[in-house]
Design a protein around this motif. Structure first.
Motif, short mmCIF file in Angstrom:
data_model
loop_
_atom_site.label_atom_id
_atom_site.label_comp_id
_atom_site.label_asym_id
_atom_site.label_seq_id
_atom_site.Cartn_x
_atom_site.Cartn_y
_atom_site.Cartn_z
N HIS A 115 -9.66 66.38 -48.87
CA HIS A 115 -9.43 66.60 -50.30
C HIS A 115 -9.29 68.09 -50.60
O HIS A 115 -8.42 68.50 -51.37
CB HIS A 115 -10.59 66.00 -51.10
CG HIS A 115 -10.47 66.23 -52.58
ND1 HIS A 115 -9.53 65.60 -53.36
CD2 HIS A 115 -11.19 67.04 -53.42
CE1 HIS A 115 -9.66 65.99 -54.61
NE2 HIS A 115 -10.66 66.86 -54.67
N VAL A 116 -10.15 68.89 -49.98
CA VAL A 116 -10.08 70.34 -50.19
C VAL A 116 -8.75 70.87 -49.69
O VAL A 116 -8.08 71.67 -50.36
CB VAL A 116 -11.26 71.03 -49.49
CG1 VAL A 116 -11.07 72.55 -49.48
CG2 VAL A 116 -12.57 70.70 -50.18
N LEU A 117 -8.34 70.43 -48.49
CA LEU A 117 -7.09 70.93 -47.92
C LEU A 117 -5.88 70.52 -48.76
O LEU A 117 -4.92 71.28 -48.89
CB LEU A 117 -6.94 70.39 -46.49
CG LEU A 117 -7.92 70.97 -45.46
CD1 LEU A 117 -7.79 70.24 -44.13
CD2 LEU A 117 -7.69 72.47 -45.27
N GLU A 118 -5.94 69.30 -49.35
CA GLU A 118 -4.83 68.84 -50.17
C GLU A 118 -4.67 69.66 -51.44
O GLU A 118 -3.58 69.70 -52.02
CB GLU A 118 -5.03 67.36 -50.53
CG GLU A 118 -4.84 66.42 -49.34
CD GLU A 118 -5.25 65.00 -49.69
OE1 GLU A 118 -5.70 64.79 -50.85
OE2 GLU A 118 -5.16 64.13 -48.83
N ASN A 119 -5.74 70.30 -51.89
CA ASN A 119 -5.71 71.00 -53.17
C ASN A 119 -5.75 72.52 -53.02
O ASN A 119 -6.11 73.24 -53.95
CB ASN A 119 -6.88 70.54 -54.04
CG ASN A 119 -6.72 69.10 -54.50
OD1 ASN A 119 -6.06 68.82 -55.47
ND2 ASN A 119 -7.34 68.18 -53.77
N LEU A 120 -5.41 73.01 -51.83
CA LEU A 120 -5.39 74.46 -51.62
C LEU A 120 -4.23 75.10 -52.39
O LEU A 120 -3.16 74.52 -52.55
CB LEU A 120 -5.24 74.76 -50.13
CG LEU A 120 -6.43 74.42 -49.23
CD1 LEU A 120 -6.09 74.72 -47.77
CD2 LEU A 120 -7.68 75.17 -49.65
#
Length: 743
Positions: free
Chosen positions: A663-668
Motif C-alpha cells: 500500500h505504501v509503495l502504491e502511494n509513493l
C-alpha cells in the motif's frame, strides 16, 4: 499548509483524515464521515488547497484508532477512579495538545477483537458548578472531564485551533518520534465497553397445572390431532396453562405430517393477543387426554421407574390397587423419593418430554406442589449430571485429575468447547472435517500444529450436522476420507469411528440431544464432538440475539466434558467489513462467546484498496484467528485444495506487513520513487542526502536550498515508512534500503 505537510506524511498510512475548519467542525458538514476519507499522503498532496486543520477519524476507519481526550481540570482523579490506573500507566503514544493547560489528546490502537464491543463515545463528567460555562442551549450542563472517542467521531490533531492558534505535538510524542500508536490497554478499553442488559425474566408458569399438562400431553396423539383446528387448540391450551411450554408444544407437533417449526413459533407468539373464539385451557387438554386413556392419578406413591431401553411393564393397574404406605411421609422423604425417581428417569431411554410428564405425575402423586416446568427440567438435568463422577464437589485438600495437555490442536483448539466463527462460504465445515480426519488418523500435526488425544485407534468423533443434509455431508466428508462412495454409485459408507446426525435427523441442542452427547462422550473418553451449526441447532424459542442463547452452549460445554468439541457459528453482517475475526465476530449475543473455551475465526483475506478494507474473494487463502482462554492469540494464513487438505502459509502479521508495504509503495510520490531508485542503483551502499541530491542531477550547494531541503525531508519520510534505514555516522545521517541494512 507547508507545516502541515510534514506532519501528515509522518502519520501512519492507515489513518484516515477529515477536513476541519477553524471552529473544529468538519467542513463537509453532517455527512463528513462518509464524505471525507483522506489518507495522510492524499491530505499532504493538497498543498495550498488544504483546510485550516485536519481531524483524525476514530474507530475502524483508521485501523482501530481510539482517541483519549483529556479536556478539563479534574480529569486525572476521574480517570484513576474509572480505570483504576493513573494516567502514567498508559504507554507512550502519538499525542498532541491545543496548548491549553492540562489539555491533550492521545491515540491508541485497538485490537480488532474488541471493535464490536465498544461504544462510539464515552464522556466522563462532573456536575455543573457556578462559574462553569453554560451548554449550547444556554442551560447548565455537566462538564466533560475526559472522554474516549471511537467509531463515527473525529479528533482534531493537526492545524488551527480557534483559541490558541494551533495544535502541536507533545514533547517526544510526534509521529516522527513514535511512528505508530501504542496498543490500548485492556483496562482502558473496559471503560468503553457496551453493557448488555440481561433478558427479562420469563413468565413463571402455574405450578400444578404445568405438571398436569405435561402428563396429559403424553396421551394426546399428535398425528391423530394434526388438523389445523386440533393443532391450534392444543397450542392455545398449553399457552394458556403456561407460556413457558413452547418447546413442549413444538416437540409434540414434530411427528405431524405437515409439521412446520417456523409456523409453530409464529403462532405461539400470537396466542393470548385478542383471541375471541372458544377458550382453550387445561380442561381442553384433559378432555383430549381422556380420549387417549388418561386418568387423573390417585396414587400416593411414585410411579414405577422406567426400565432402561424402553417402557416399564404393564403394571399400572396393579400399582393403583396396592395399599398406601404406612403413616404420612415428611416433606424430606417425599422430596427424596422424587429425586430418586428423577435419577431412574435419567438412566432410561425415554425422550425428555415423556420423562418430564412422568416426573410431573410423580410429583403430583407425592403431593410435592408449586413446581414449575423449569423446576422439573432442573431436577432431571441434575439427575443426568449426577450420573457422572465429576459432578461431585471437590472438598478442601482433596485432589482431582486434569488433562495432561489443555490443547487438542496446540495453540488453536482447546480441550473443551471451541467456537469456529466464519461467514457463509468461508469453509468452516471443510476446515472442521479436515481437522477431524487428521485427528482420527492420528496425524502428528495439522496446520503445522501438534495434535493431541488418545491413541489413534481409540479416537472417535460425533457430528451433529443439522446445517447440511446427507448429500452435502457426503460432499464435505468424502474428500478427507471420512466417508466413501461404494461401487454402486449411490451407497456411502461412513468412517467406522464416526457417528453423523445430518439435517434429516432433526437433532437440536435440546435436552434429548444433550443427554445423547453426554452418554456418547462417557462411552468414548477424549472423543471429538462437532456441531454444525449453532443457528440450525438452537431449540425452538431460543433467539441467538438474546443472552439466553448461551444456555444451550453452556449445556454443550458441560455435555462434552471429558472430550472436546467444535461448534460452528456464522459471523454477523459487519464483521467481515471491519476485518474482525475473533471474539465478537459471531452473530447474536456476546454471551455466546463467553460460554466457550476458545474462539476461532475463519475469514476471507482483506486488503486496503482506495481507503477501504475489501475482501479478496478470488484469493483462496483464509485468515484463521484463535483467541480467548488458555493461550495467546494466534493469527495464521491458511488455504485448502481440492483434496480437502488445509495448509498453513505463516502468520497474518507477515501478510499484513506485506500488504502495508504494498500500500505504501502504491502511494509513493514521484520524488519518493526517484529517491528509492537512486538507492537501488547504488548497489547496496549507504548514501547521504547530498549523495542522493547529486545522483538525481541536482546541485547541493550549501545544502540549504529548496531542492536539497525537500529531498532531505522526503528521505526522512521514507525512513518513517520503513522504506529506508537511517543511521548516524558521526554528525552525518546516512540512508540505505532495509535489505541492504540487513546485509
Amino acid at each position: 499548509m507547508a507545516s502541515h505537510r510534514a506532519d501528515l506524511l509522518a502519520l501512519p498510512c492507515d489513518f484516515r483524515m477529515v477536513r476541519v475548519g477553524r471552529d473544529k467542525a468538519p467542513i463537509a458538514g453532517k455527512n463528513w464521515f462518509d464524505h471525507d476519507d483522506f489518507s495522510p499522503d492524499d491530505a499532504a498532496e493538497l498543498n495550498g488547497n488544504g483546510p485550516p486543520a485536519w481531524g483524525l477519524k476514530c474507530g475502524p476507519a483508521s485501523g482501530g484508532a481510539l482517541v483519549l481526550d483529556l479536556d478539563a481540570e479534574g480529569w486525572d482523579e476521574s480517570f484513576q477512579r474509572v480505570t483504576g490506573h493513573p494516567i502514567t500507566d498508559l504507554p507512550p503514544t502519538i499525542s498532541w495538545t491545543s496548548g491549553k493547560r492540562n489539555r491533550s489528546g492521545h491515540v491508541f490502537a485497538v485490537p480488532d477483537e474488541w471493535w464490536p464491543h465498544l461504544k462510539n463515545r464515552q464522556p466522563f463528567t462532573r456536575p455543573w458548578r457556578e462559574g462553569d460555562p453554560l451548554g449550547k442551549n444556554g442551560k447548565p450542563e455537566p462538564i466533560t472531564l475526559w472522554e474516549l472517542r471511537w467509531d463515527r467521531h473525529q479528533s482534531v490533531i493537526i492545524g488551527a485551533h480557534p483559541e490558541t492558534g494551533a495544535y502541536r505535538w507533545l514533547p517526544g510524542c510526534s509521529p516522527q518520534e513514535i511512528p505508530d500508536p501504542a496498543p490500548a490497554p485492556d483496562w482502558l478499553l473496559e471503560a468503553l465497553l457496551v453493557q448488555e442488559h440481561p433478558d427479562a425474566a420469563p413468565v413463571e408458569p402455574t405450578a400444578d397445572d404445568a405438571g398436569r399438562a405435561l402428563a396429559m400431553l403424553a396421551y394426546i396423539d399428535p398425528v391423530a390431532h394434526s388438523t389445523y383446528d386440533a393443532w391450534l387448540r392444543v397450542g392455545m391450551a398449553l399457552h394458556h396453562t403456561d407460556p413457558g411450554l413452547l418447546c413442549t408444544w413444538v416437540e409434540w407437533c414434530r411427528p405431524m405430517p405437515a409439521f412446520n417449526e417456523a409456523e409453530c413459533l409464529a403462532k405461539w407468539e400470537s396466542f393470548g393477543k385478542g383471541h375471541k373464539g372458544r377458550p382453550a385451557t387445561i380442561r381442553t387438554l384433559h378432555y383430549l387426554a381422556k380420549q387417549g386413556g388418561y386418568r387423573e392419578p390417585k396414587r400416593s406413591s411414585p410411579p414405577p421407574p422406567p426400565h432402561p431401553g424402553g417402557d416399564p411393564p404393564e403394571q399400572e393397574e396393579q400399582q393403583e390397587e396396592q395399599p398406601a404406605s404406612k403413616g404420612p411421609q415428611t416433606f424430606d422423604e417425599r422430596w427424596s423419593a422424587l429425586e430418586q425417581y428423577a435419577a431412574e428417569l435419567a438412566r432410561s431411554e425415554w425422550p425428555t418430554i415423556k420423562a418430564l410428564a412422568a416426573l410431573a405425575s410423580c410429583a403430583s402423586d407425592l403431593e410435592v406442589t408449586r413446581l414449575t416446568q423449569r423446576n422439573l427440567e432442573q431436577l432431571l438435568e441434575a439427575a443426568q449430571r449426577g450420573l457422572r463422577a465429576t459432578s461431585a464437589p471437590i472438598l478442601p485438600g482433596s485432589t482431582f485429575e486434569v488433562n495432561p495437555t489443555p490443547w487438542a490442536v496446540n495453540g488453536l483448539f482447546r480441550h473443551g468447547l471451541n467456537l469456529l466463527v466464519g461467514q457463509s462460504g468461508a469453509g468452516k465445515s471443510r476446515l472442521m472435517a479436515s481437522l477431524m480426519a487428521a485427528w482420527l488418523r492420528g496425524d502428528p500435526t495439522w496446520l503445522q500444529r501438534e495434535l493431541q488425544g488418545p491413541p489413534a485407534a481409540d479416537r472417535h468423533a460425533l457430528i451433529i450436522g443439522t446445517d447440511q443434509g446427507r448429500e452435502d455431508w457426503h460432499q464435505t466428508l468424502t474428500p478427507v476420507g471420512l466417508c466413501t462412495l461404494l461401487p454402486d454409485g449411490k451407497t456411502v459408507q461412513l468412517h467406522d469411528r464416526l457417528t453423523l446426525y445430518p439435517m434429516e435427523s432433526g437433532a437440536l441442542l435440546d435436552a434429548d440431544t444433550m443427554r445423547m452427547i453426554r452418554r456418547w462422550v462417557d462411552e468414548h473418553p477424549g472423543g471429538m464432538v462437532a456441531v454444525d451449526s449453532l443457528a440450525t441447532c438452537l431449540p425452538p424459542g431460543v433467539d441467538e440475539d438474546k443472552s439466553a442463547a448461551a444456555g444451550p452452549v453452556h449445556a454443550l460445554q458441560d455435555a462434552i466434558s471429558g472430550g472436546w468439541g467444535v461448534l460452528t457459528h456464522h459471523t454477523r453482517k459487519g464483521a467481515g467489513k471491519e476485518g474482525n475475526l475473533g471474539v465478537g465476530a459471531g452473530r447474536g449475543s456476546g454471551a455466546i462467546d463467553a460460554a466457550v473455551s476458545r474462539v476461532i475465526g475463519l475469514g476471507l483475506i482483506h486488503k486496503m484498496e482506495s481507503g477501504q478494507l475489501l475482501p479478496q474473494e478470488s484469493d483462496p487463502r483464509r485468515e484463521l484467528l484463535s483467541t480467548k482462554r488458555g493461550g495467546p492469540p494466534i493469527h495464521l494464513i491458511v488455504s485448502s485444495d481440492h483434496t480437502g487438505a488445509w495448509d498453513c502459509h505463516g502468520s497474518a502479521d507477515e501478510l499484513k506487513r506485506q500488504q502495508r508495504q504494498e500500500h505504501v509503495l502504491e502511494n509513493l510520490t514521484e520524488q519518493q520513487r526517484e529517491i528509492l531508485a537512486a538507492l537501488e542503483d547504488n548497489e547496496g551502499k549507504t548514501m547521504t542526502a547530498r549523495d542522493v541530491v547529486e545522483a538525481l542531477g541536482h546541485d547541493w550547494g550549501d545544502g540549504t536550498g529548496k531542492k536539497p531541503a525537500s529531498i532531505r525531508r522526503t528521505m526522512r519520510t521514507l525512513a518513517g515508512k520503513g522504506l529506508l534505514v537511517c543511521k548516524k555516522v558521526g554528525v552525518t545521517l546516512t540512508f540505505c534500503l532495509p535489505d541492504d541494512a540487513e546485509g
